[in-house]
Design an enzyme around this catalytic site. Structure first.
Site: not given
Ligand code: 3PY
Ligand code: MG
Length: 265
Positions: A46, A71, A150, A176
């Site tokens: 993200h 990530r 998630e 999430d």
């Protein structure tokens, strides 16, 4: 090989606090890495960073005591290998929904060497620079692999996922997960449904002897999660910190100077 200080902490039964970079800036990464965090995560899911910026940020983090983690944007052998080859000392993989996902992720982090079952392709160009000449002999046990739980599917399979040998632990994505549990975005971590899911994931890690980590929207949540026994917490990300501090400063600048009697309407 230079050891993974984060794994050293976990192996010693200690916890760690990580910074989280959504802004694609090597200088910002260097600054955050030098600010007291045990680790810094470059968010390529993200966050704004692509490969070139991730590399520059990993280089900047090399000048700091923080353990560099990435990530990745998806559970991809190529992307995971590129992050590790660029010098990341660990990978957080989003959306691990099944044992098969966890095995693929864990194998992507390990070389098929010394009895390990792995798919990592050899070519740790920057790993050798930051880790040392014996990187190939030790990388399998020094790279941290954290699978994100998630989704409802991930939660349903969490005990089996935690037992996958190639992964070191689970990392909870409460945003999430909150959506998956029908609580909508931004669910409070104290909501009983989300709290029960977090506790279940934490318990699965404890039972499997794995690390439990969680992304937190606030410092208060990170503090509470540490107190609950999670070993890796992230008190928000750089964009949130920047926004909060800007709001605080603007409020101060625009507030009346009551103490000096110079208040103006
Ligand atoms: C989540 O909370 O879902 C995350 O992925 C945190 O970044
Ligand atoms: Mg998420």
């Amino acid at each position: 090989m230079k050891s993974n200080r984060l794994l050293d902490l976990f192996r010693a039964g200690q916890s760690a606090v990580a910074g989280w970079m959504s802004i694609d800036s090597a200088f910002a990464a260097e600054l955050v890495g030098a600010s007291g965090f045990d680790a810094v995560v470059i968010d390529c899911q993200h966050g704004m960073s692509g490969h070139a910026q991730m590399l520059a940020m990993l280089q900047a983090l090399s000048h700091t005591p923080a353990v560099p983690l990435v990530r990745v944007s998806q559970n991809s052998l190529g992307e995971i290998n590129r992050a590790l080859d660029a010098g990341a000392y660990g990978v957080i993989c989003p959306l691990v929904n099944s044992v098969a996902d966890a095995v693929a992720f864990g194998r992507a982090c390990r070389y098929p060497l010394d009895g390990f079952e792995g798919d990592r392709s050899f070519g740790p160009a920057r790993g050798l620079l930051v880790g040392g000449a014996d990187y190939p002999q030790h990388a399998n046990t020094e790279m941290l692999a954290l699978a994100m739980i998630e989704t409802q599917a991930g939660l349903d399979a969490v005990e089996a996922i935690a037992s996958v040998p190639q992964i070191d632990g689970l990392f909870i994505g409460p945003s999430d997960l909150g959506i998956a549990l029908g609580l909508g975005p931004g669910a409070a971590y104290t909501h009983p449904t989300l709290a029960a899911a977090i506790a279940r994931i934490q318990h699965a890690c404890t039972a499997a002897g794995k690390v439990a980590g969680i992304w937190c929207g606030s410092a208060e949540m990170a503090r509470d999660m540490l107190a609950q026994g999670l070993q890796l917490v992230v008190p928000g990300h750089d964009a949130l910190w920047l926004k909060a501090e800007i709001a605080r400063r603007l409020a101060v600048v625009r507030s009346p100077r009551l103490e000096s009697g110079l208040a103006t309407p």
